[in-house]
Design a protein around this motif. Structure first.
Motif, PDB file in Angstrom:
ATOM      1  N   GLY A 248      15.274 -33.713 -11.292  1.00  0.00           N
ATOM      2  CA  GLY A 248      15.597 -32.916  -9.936  1.00  0.00           C
ATOM      3  C   GLY A 248      14.517 -32.038 -10.551  1.00  0.00           C
ATOM      4  O   GLY A 248      13.222 -30.827  -9.829  1.00  0.00           O
ATOM      5  N   MET A 249      14.889 -30.888 -11.549  1.00  0.00           N
ATOM      6  CA  MET A 249      14.006 -29.907 -12.247  1.00  0.00           C
ATOM      7  C   MET A 249      12.324 -30.100 -13.065  1.00  0.00           C
ATOM      8  O   MET A 249      11.691 -29.234 -12.527  1.00  0.00           O
ATOM      9  CB  MET A 249      15.082 -29.213 -13.356  1.00  0.00           C
ATOM     10  N   PHE A 250      12.590 -31.272 -13.540  1.00  0.00           N
ATOM     11  CA  PHE A 250      11.079 -31.784 -13.617  1.00  0.00           C
ATOM     12  C   PHE A 250      10.224 -31.650 -12.471  1.00  0.00           C
ATOM     13  O   PHE A 250       9.218 -31.628 -12.457  1.00  0.00           O
ATOM     14  CB  PHE A 250      11.455 -33.196 -14.716  1.00  0.00           C
ATOM     15  N   LEU A 251      10.682 -32.037 -11.992  1.00  0.00           N
ATOM     16  CA  LEU A 251       9.841 -32.997 -10.037  1.00  0.00           C
ATOM     17  C   LEU A 251       9.380 -31.089 -10.036  1.00  0.00           C
ATOM     18  O   LEU A 251       8.609 -31.210  -8.993  1.00  0.00           O
ATOM     19  CB  LEU A 251      10.715 -33.736  -9.243  1.00  0.00           C
ATOM     20  N   GLY A 252      10.229 -30.669  -9.757  1.00  0.00           N
ATOM     21  CA  GLY A 252       9.888 -29.020  -9.191  1.00  0.00           C
ATOM     22  C   GLY A 252       8.719 -28.200 -10.395  1.00  0.00           C
ATOM     23  O   GLY A 252       8.140 -27.505  -9.688  1.00  0.00           O
ATOM     24  N   LEU A 253       8.827 -28.528 -11.748  1.00  0.00           N
ATOM     25  CA  LEU A 253       8.286 -28.008 -12.390  1.00  0.00           C
ATOM     26  C   LEU A 253       6.659 -28.741 -12.694  1.00  0.00           C
ATOM     27  O   LEU A 253       5.568 -27.704 -12.401  1.00  0.00           O
ATOM     28  CB  LEU A 253       8.551 -28.397 -14.309  1.00  0.00           C
ATOM     29  N   VAL A 254       6.496 -30.002 -12.183  1.00  0.00           N
ATOM     30  CA  VAL A 254       5.385 -30.476 -11.987  1.00  0.00           C
ATOM     31  C   VAL A 254       4.687 -30.291 -10.441  1.00  0.00           C
ATOM     32  O   VAL A 254       3.147 -29.525 -11.072  1.00  0.00           O
ATOM     33  CB  VAL A 254       5.896 -32.396 -11.954  1.00  0.00           C
ATOM     34  N   VAL A 255       5.467 -29.859  -9.449  1.00  0.00           N
ATOM     35  CA  VAL A 255       5.183 -29.323  -8.358  1.00  0.00           C
ATOM     36  C   VAL A 255       4.611 -27.894  -8.567  1.00  0.00           C
ATOM     37  O   VAL A 255       3.135 -27.661  -7.811  1.00  0.00           O
ATOM     38  CB  VAL A 255       6.019 -29.391  -7.057  1.00  0.00           C
ATOM     39  N   TYR A 256       5.226 -26.844  -8.766  1.00  0.00           N
ATOM     40  CA  TYR A 256       5.001 -25.715  -9.600  1.00  0.00           C
ATOM     41  C   TYR A 256       3.671 -25.548 -10.080  1.00  0.00           C
ATOM     42  O   TYR A 256       2.257 -24.803 -10.460  1.00  0.00           O
ATOM     43  CB  TYR A 256       6.052 -25.155 -10.347  1.00  0.00           C
ATOM     44  N   TRP A 257       3.572 -26.002 -11.301  1.00  0.00           N
ATOM     45  CA  TRP A 257       2.426 -26.421 -12.701  1.00  0.00           C
ATOM     46  C   TRP A 257       1.202 -27.333 -11.850  1.00  0.00           C
ATOM     47  O   TRP A 257      -0.026 -26.082 -11.686  1.00  0.00           O
ATOM     48  CB  TRP A 257       2.718 -26.974 -13.495  1.00  0.00           C
ATOM     49  N   TRP A 258       1.001 -28.082 -10.960  1.00  0.00           N
ATOM     50  CA  TRP A 258       0.058 -28.213 -10.259  1.00  0.00           C
ATOM     51  C   TRP A 258      -0.474 -27.948  -8.890  1.00  0.00           C
ATOM     52  O   TRP A 258      -1.875 -27.493  -9.472  1.00  0.00           O
ATOM     53  CB  TRP A 258       0.450 -30.227  -9.606  1.00  0.00           C
ATOM     54  N   ASP A 259       0.705 -27.614  -7.678  1.00  0.00           N
ATOM     55  CA  ASP A 259      -0.434 -26.469  -6.924  1.00  0.00           C
ATOM     56  C   ASP A 259      -0.391 -24.923  -7.276  1.00  0.00           C
ATOM     57  O   ASP A 259      -1.622 -24.619  -6.758  1.00  0.00           O
ATOM     58  CB  ASP A 259       1.027 -26.817  -5.776  1.00  0.00           C
ATOM     59  N   GLY A 260       0.566 -25.126  -8.098  1.00  0.00           N
ATOM     60  CA  GLY A 260      -0.037 -23.077  -8.637  1.00  0.00           C
ATOM     61  C   GLY A 260      -1.250 -22.993  -9.341  1.00  0.00           C
ATOM     62  O   GLY A 260      -1.780 -22.331  -8.698  1.00  0.00           O
ATOM     63  N   ARG A 261      -1.638 -23.247  -9.726  1.00  0.00           N
ATOM     64  CA  ARG A 261      -3.359 -23.256 -10.386  1.00  0.00           C
ATOM     65  C   ARG A 261      -4.101 -23.416  -9.115  1.00  0.00           C
ATOM     66  O   ARG A 261      -4.828 -22.761  -9.398  1.00  0.00           O
ATOM     67  CB  ARG A 261      -3.482 -24.657 -10.847  1.00  0.00           C
ATOM     68  N   LYS A 262      -3.950 -24.467  -7.958  1.00  0.00           N
ATOM     69  CA  LYS A 262      -4.680 -23.747  -6.615  1.00  0.00           C
ATOM     70  C   LYS A 262      -4.260 -22.877  -5.863  1.00  0.00           C
ATOM     71  O   LYS A 262      -5.231 -21.913  -5.241  1.00  0.00           O
ATOM     72  CB  LYS A 262      -4.605 -25.087  -5.944  1.00  0.00           C
ATOM     73  N   TYR A 263      -2.890 -22.809  -5.721  1.00  0.00           N
ATOM     74  CA  TYR A 263      -2.657 -21.801  -4.821  1.00  0.00           C
ATOM     75  C   TYR A 263      -1.745 -20.652  -4.192  1.00  0.00           C
ATOM     76  O   TYR A 263      -2.007 -19.709  -3.836  1.00  0.00           O
ATOM     77  CB  TYR A 263      -1.908 -22.922  -3.570  1.00  0.00           C
ATOM     78  N   LEU A 264      -1.882 -19.645  -5.501  1.00  0.00           N
ATOM     79  CA  LEU A 264      -0.587 -19.202  -7.010  1.00  0.00           C
ATOM     80  C   LEU A 264      -1.862 -17.981  -6.694  1.00  0.00           C
ATOM     81  O   LEU A 264      -2.578 -18.338  -7.328  1.00  0.00           O
ATOM     82  CB  LEU A 264       0.767 -19.278  -7.313  1.00  0.00           C
ATOM     83  N   PRO A 265      -1.581 -16.668  -6.140  1.00  0.00           N
ATOM     84  CA  PRO A 265      -2.173 -15.743  -6.615  1.00  0.00           C
ATOM     85  C   PRO A 265      -2.269 -15.841  -8.070  1.00  0.00           C
ATOM     86  O   PRO A 265      -1.997 -15.660  -8.661  1.00  0.00           O
ATOM     87  CB  PRO A 265      -1.629 -14.366  -5.875  1.00  0.00           C
ATOM     88  N   LYS A 266      -3.629 -15.172  -7.908  1.00  0.00           N
ATOM     89  CA  LYS A 266      -3.691 -14.936  -9.771  1.00  0.00           C
ATOM     90  C   LYS A 266      -3.228 -13.586 -10.422  1.00  0.00           C
ATOM     91  O   LYS A 266      -3.547 -13.601 -11.239  1.00  0.00           O
ATOM     92  CB  LYS A 266      -5.299 -14.242 -10.052  1.00  0.00           C
ATOM     93  N   GLU A 267      -2.833 -12.701  -9.202  1.00  0.00           N
ATOM     94  CA  GLU A 267      -2.112 -11.406  -9.729  1.00  0.00           C
ATOM     95  C   GLU A 267      -0.827 -12.116 -10.461  1.00  0.00           C
ATOM     96  O   GLU A 267      -0.621 -11.159 -11.593  1.00  0.00           O
ATOM     97  CB  GLU A 267      -2.462 -10.703  -8.713  1.00  0.00           C
ATOM     98  N   SER A 268      -0.680 -13.212  -9.612  1.00  0.00           N
ATOM     99  CA  SER A 268       1.016 -13.863 -10.802  1.00  0.00           C
ATOM    100  C   SER A 268       1.675 -13.936 -11.806  1.00  0.00           C
ATOM    101  O   SER A 268       2.377 -14.337 -12.783  1.00  0.00           O
ATOM    102  CB  SER A 268       1.477 -14.639  -9.308  1.00  0.00           C
ATOM    103  N   LEU A 269       0.028 -13.943 -12.001  1.00  0.00           N
ATOM    104  CA  LEU A 269      -0.061 -14.183 -14.216  1.00  0.00           C
ATOM    105  C   LEU A 269       0.075 -13.617 -14.476  1.00  0.00           C
ATOM    106  O   LEU A 269      -0.028 -13.514 -16.039  1.00  0.00           O
ATOM    107  CB  LEU A 269      -1.682 -15.266 -14.351  1.00  0.00           C
ATOM    108  N   GLN A 270      -0.298 -12.159 -14.109  1.00  0.00           N
ATOM    109  CA  GLN A 270      -0.442 -10.876 -15.108  1.00  0.00           C
ATOM    110  C   GLN A 270       1.347 -10.143 -14.941  1.00  0.00           C
ATOM    111  O   GLN A 270       1.622  -9.630 -13.671  1.00  0.00           O
ATOM    112  CB  GLN A 270      -0.861  -9.925 -14.622  1.00  0.00           C
ATOM    113  N   ALA A 271       1.268  -9.516 -15.388  1.00  0.00           N
ATOM    114  CA  ALA A 271       2.839  -8.239 -15.990  1.00  0.00           C
ATOM    115  C   ALA A 271       2.283  -7.395 -15.473  1.00  0.00           C
ATOM    116  O   ALA A 271       1.620  -6.617 -15.324  1.00  0.00           O
ATOM    117  CB  ALA A 271       3.334  -8.776 -16.867  1.00  0.00           C
TER     118      ALA A 271
END
Length: 491
Positions: free
Chosen positions: A186-209
């Motif tokens: 279950g956690m592996f599937l969550g990570l796959v979704v997060y990594w794959w979708d996150g590249r396209k749909y999460l704000p770039k600001e979230s990569l910075q502290a």
């Protein structure tokens, strides 16, 4: 992305889908593991368990939950000062996945404690920062924010609802380790979704502290970490030298830490020169709400320990043609939250300015919590030796305490953000998680008093716990006018 165009997930930003699914699978893995972990610890080795003492296993479960919420303080710091939220969440998920993988292997008690360490740190990194990232999807003043959080919370509870049944089925058909492996998947599937979708749909600001640590601060931070590690090693060595290094004694130390940590935070905020007079007044107003929340969480979190043991030892599991298992009762918590959430959301909107104040909602929540334990006394009165109670009493108890959660959890989260001093906004959110941590730290000692299968002890435990909670509610009622005054204009 333009707000009008960014409506790809039920009218919400498409990034909400990423975080919804990430938290869905993270909660699936955590609550699936938690549904069977207690039984894995105390079941005999011949039944696939570790054969631990049942009382010790119950204490381990409670302190485990306390550490998970305690570690959110570390997760907030790493996100804000070092890695940024997106990377912090990813590495948190990786640690959680490896924690479940360790549990899925037959490594005995060593595997158990290594797994606990990995999942505690991983959840601390992931959980608070996913919530923060949801808020980051919306511009200030975006009216979709509240409904977006409601959808997100639904994802949390859907994962929590499905997990106990799925993992228990794996345990029943194969063994405990098969159930834990499903949590890892279950956690592996969550990570796959997060990594794959996150590249396209999460704000770039979230990569910075948002508040990167300076070189001077970094040096001070490393010194504090080294001092902390040395202090920990000294304590362990001293305990070993005195032949006192046992699981029970170590749990006691962690229980003390779980209660001392929020006390230290309150002292720090109340004495800080960065806090204004009005803000200090609001922190004082928050203290009784924090204590009430800690009492609530102590009892609510007993659902995975005390009520799990009650379900296994004192409840009819063959009922109305159904063959139930104790872990399935863990589905009741998210089930009732899903049922109640739309009603309470509608109720507060309907009442508008006529709705009770935050302190009043808190005492109402404590009353509901006390009643949830009082109802469990009823079927135990006059129970013949060897007889067991109907599972409907557990359903009723969970149904009542979740009313308490609706009155305390979202209200407390909102009050935390409103009463937070400007200089401590992020750390004040950690305080809310520490209320749960403090409650479960106390639980690690309280659960030792519970003897499942002994009706007299069970009635005493439920009765005394309910009375203490009711007394706390009455005291809170008496202080409501004072608390409202200290809140200094915050409703």
């Amino acid at each position: 992305m333009d707000e009008k165009k960014d409506r790809g997930f039920f009218g919400q930003p498409i990034g909400l889908r990423t975080l919804f699914l990430t938290e869905f699978w993270e909660r699936f893995s955590y609550y699936g593991m938690r549904a069977i972990l207690l039984f894995y610890m105390y079941y005999a080795v011949t039944k696939g368990g570790l054969g631990m003492d049942r009382t010790t296993a119950a204490s381990v479960m409670s302190i485990y939950g306390s550490l998970v919420y305690m570690s959110s303080v570390l997760g907030g710091f790493i996100s804000d000062r070092l890695l940024g939220p997106r990377r912090t969440v990813f590495w948190g998920g990786v640690l959680i996945m490896f924690g479940h993988i360790v549990l899925s292997l037959p490594m005995g008690e060593t595997g158990l404690f290594v797994s606990i360490g990995l999942i505690v740190i991983g959840t601390g990194l992931l959980k608070p920062n996913v919530s923060e990232m949801v808020g980051g999807l919306y511009a200030e003043g975006d009216p979709r924010r509240d409904s977006g959080f409601s959808i997100y919370v639904m994802g949390i509870n859907l994962g929590s609802l499905i997990a106990p049944q799925a993992v228990t089925t794996m345990w029943n058909h194969f063994n405990f380790h098969a159930g834990f492996s499903l949590a890892a998947i279950g956690m592996f599937l969550g990570l796959v979704v997060y990594w794959w979708d996150g590249r396209k749909y999460l704000p770039k600001e979230s990569l910075q502290a948002p508040d990167p640590i300076t070189d001077a601060e970094r040096s001070k931070f490393y010194k504090r970490v080294i001092i902390g590690v040395i202090a920990f090693v000294v304590i362990v060595v001293a305990m070993m030298a005195m032949n006192a290094f046992t699981v029970d004694n170590f749990i006691t130390i962690l229980s003390i830490l779980g209660i001392a940590l929020p006390v230290g935070y309150f002292v720090m905020m109340l004495t800080s020169k960065k806090v204004t007079k009005v803000e200090r007044s609001r922190v004082f107003a928050y203290i009784p709400l924090f204590i009430a929340a800690a009492i609530f969480w102590a009892i609510e979190e007993q659902g995975s320990v005390v009520l799990a043991l009650f379900a296994a030892e004192q409840t009819q599991l063959n009922f109305a043609g159904l063959h139930l298992s104790a872990p399935q009762f863990q589905m009741l918590n998210p089930f009732f939250i899903i049922i109640y959430t739309p009603f309470f959301a509608w109720l507060w909107i309907k009442l508008a300015k006529r709705q009770p104040s935050s302190p009043s909602k808190f005492w109402m929540g404590l009353v509901a919590t006390a009643i949830s334990y009082f109802v469990l006394i009823i079927p135990l009165i006059g129970l013949a030796p060897g007889d067991k109670v109907s599972p409907l009493w557990l359903v009723l108890s969970w149904g009542i305490i979740e009313i308490g959660e609706m009155l305390i959890s979202p209200v407390g989260l909102s009050a935390t953000t409103k009463l937070a001093p400007k200089a401590f906004r992020g750390q004040m959110m950690s305080m809310w998680f520490l209320a749960d941590s403090a409650g479960q730290a106390a639980n690690a000692q309280l659960v030792k008093l519970f003897e499942p299968g002994n009706p007299q002890n069970e009635m005493m435990f439920f009765g005394v716990t309910g009375i203490v909670t009711l007394v706390a509610a009455v005291i809170l009622i008496m202080f409501v006018p004072k608390i409202k005054k200290l809140m200094a204009g915050v409703n």
